[in-house]
Design an enzyme around this catalytic site. Structure first.
Site, PDB file in Angstrom:
ATOM      1  N   ALA A  38       0.798  -1.238   0.000  1.00 10.89           N
ATOM      2  CA  ALA A  38       0.000   0.000   0.000  1.00 10.89           C
ATOM      3  C   ALA A  38       0.828   1.284   0.000  1.00 10.89           C
ATOM      4  O   ALA A  38       0.275   2.369   0.186  1.00 10.89           O
ATOM      5  CB  ALA A  38      -1.000   0.016   1.156  1.00 10.89           C
ATOM      6  N   ALA A  39       2.133   1.178  -0.250  1.00 10.14           N
ATOM      7  CA  ALA A  39       2.938   2.408  -0.326  1.00 10.14           C
ATOM      8  C   ALA A  39       2.452   3.288  -1.478  1.00 10.14           C
ATOM      9  O   ALA A  39       2.377   4.515  -1.368  1.00 10.14           O
ATOM     10  CB  ALA A  39       4.410   2.059  -0.509  1.00 10.14           C
ATOM     11  N   GLY A  40       2.093   2.645  -2.592  1.00 13.43           N
ATOM     12  CA  GLY A  40       1.580   3.401  -3.736  1.00 13.43           C
ATOM     13  C   GLY A  40       0.248   4.075  -3.402  1.00 13.43           C
ATOM     14  O   GLY A  40      -0.032   5.185  -3.874  1.00 13.43           O
ATOM     15  N   ASP A  41      -0.553   3.424  -2.587  1.00 14.17           N
ATOM     16  CA  ASP A  41      -1.838   4.028  -2.185  1.00 14.17           C
ATOM     17  C   ASP A  41      -1.599   5.253  -1.299  1.00 14.17           C
ATOM     18  O   ASP A  41      -2.277   6.277  -1.437  1.00 14.17           O
ATOM     19  CB  ASP A  41      -2.691   2.993  -1.430  1.00 14.17           C
ATOM     20  CG  ASP A  41      -2.998   1.779  -2.290  1.00 14.17           C
ATOM     21  OD1 ASP A  41      -3.120   1.935  -3.521  1.00 14.17           O
ATOM     22  OD2 ASP A  41      -3.114   0.664  -1.732  1.00 14.17           O
TER      23      ASP A  41
HETATM   24  O1  RIB Z   1      -2.216  -1.681  -2.712  1.00 10.40           O
HETATM   25  C1  RIB Z   1      -2.289  -2.619  -1.680  1.00 10.40           C
HETATM   26  C2  RIB Z   1      -3.567  -3.410  -1.769  1.00 10.40           C
HETATM   27  O2  RIB Z   1      -3.520  -4.230  -2.901  1.00 10.40           O
HETATM   28  C3  RIB Z   1      -3.807  -4.343  -0.613  1.00 10.40           C
HETATM   29  O3  RIB Z   1      -4.423  -3.725   0.477  1.00 10.40           O
HETATM   30  C4  RIB Z   1      -4.617  -5.444  -1.243  1.00 10.40           C
HETATM   31  O4  RIB Z   1      -5.944  -5.422  -0.865  1.00 10.40           O
HETATM   32  C5  RIB Z   1      -4.441  -5.276  -2.735  1.00 10.40           C
HETATM   33  O5  RIB Z   1      -5.573  -4.875  -3.328  1.00 10.40           O
END
Ligand code: RIB
Length: 312
Positions: A253-256
């Site tokens: 989730a670093a990109g998120d």
């Molecule tokens: O970007 C990370 C996410 O990718 C995780 O939380 C997982 O659910 C996948 O969708």
């Protein structure tokens, strides 16, 4: 008041397994730990943006199961408006089985569940909140026609559309051209441009590939290169934002975190360069903690990292 950020995308229950190293095909290994953690690229971006102080609405869908309540409640607890998260009674919630090794690298297997049935008809139930968006954040864990319609609604209402082309999928030039920013990592940039970068993408290749996307109608590309930082490429310029050096524990989730922080900073009225620095700092903080949503930093944490980077 900062503009509303509307995230249209997935919600997943992440089944996270900690291991020393990834198993080889056919091999059985002992894991170190297991946890069920709220995730999904859409929900992670919504959670992160709210934790950083953004006004956020989540648009998406969960299934009719035990995970649905956890996924919505976790977002609501940080102030995300979850009134537009629909329920598909015939589906499970999205599931991601994530294996994280001792170096913090991950492997992910996705079961789309209710994310996969979130079609245009369901999306249109949220047309009103989408029309209020200053920013629309999109990823690729829901059907592509839904992503494209959300981008069109955003554009028609004057919102800035930030498309995270993740996970790596081939997408149409029409969809690419609807986004103000497209933000691939190395793998996603390779998929979008039919390339292979081997182990690592060097900045020169990244810029050339990003320019290929510009020629297909994208306005601005931000290549997220992990420990190498991020690179913004547009017709007018290219600029890089160095990564804040940290020791990664879990890169999930670093990109998120990056996309959410970039949107929050722009919504605050910060300039692009400043928003890029804010986003790289938020991404760095997110890899220092385990899990997707639990790893998302607060605004105070990001600002203090920007002024006092850690010694690694
Ligand atoms: O970007 C990370 C996410 O990718 C995780 O939380 C997982 O659910 C996948 O969708």
């Amino acid at each position: 008041m900062a503009s509303r950020i509307v995230v249209v995308g997935s919600l997943n229950a992440d089944f996270v397994l900690g291991v020393e190293r990834f198993p080889t095909p056919g091999e059985t290994i002992a894991g170190r730990e297991f946890a069920v953690i709220p995730g999904g690229k859409g929900a992670n971006q919504a959670y992160a943006a709210a934790r950083l102080g953004g006004r956020v609405s989540m648009v998406g869908q969960v299934g009719d199961d035990v995970h649905a309540e956890l996924l919505k409640r976790n977002l609501a607890e940080v102030g995300v408006d979850v009134a537009h998260v629909e329920i598909d009674e015939s589906a499970s919630s999205g599931i991601a089985v994530i294996t994280v090794d001792a170096q913090g690298q991950n492997q992910i297997v996705l079961i789309a569940g209710a994310n996969g049935t979130f079609d245009v008809e369901e999306l249109m139930k949220s047309e009103e909140v989408m029309a209020q968006a200053g920013f629309v954040l999109l990823q690729l864990e829901i059907p592509l026609p839904t992503v494209e319609r959300a981008a069109r609604i955003g554009k028609a209402n004057g919102a800035l559309v930030i498309l995270d082309p993740a996970p790596a999928r081939r997408i149409s030039d029409e969809l690419l051209a609807l986004a103000d920013y497209v933000t691939p990592n190395e793998t996603e940039l390779a998929a979008l441009t039919d390339s292979s970068f081997g182990e690592h993408l060097v900045a020169r290749d990244a810029e050339a590939k990003a320019r290929e996307l510009l020629s297909r109608g994208v306005r601005k590309v931000i290549v997220k290169m992990g420990a190498q930082g991020a690179l913004l490429v547009s017709a007018e310029e290219s600029q890089s934002w160095p990564a804040v050096p940290v020791t990664p524990v879990d890169t999930t989730a670093a990109g998120d975190a990056f996309n959410a922080a970039f949107a929050v900073a722009l919504a605050d009225g910060r300039a692009e360069t400043e928003a890029g620095r804010f986003a790289t700092a938020a991404a760095a903080l997110s890899v220092m903690r385990r899990g997707a949503q639990p790893s998302m930093p607060t605004r105070g944490e990001v600002e203090s990292l920007m002024t006092t980077p850690p010694r690694v």
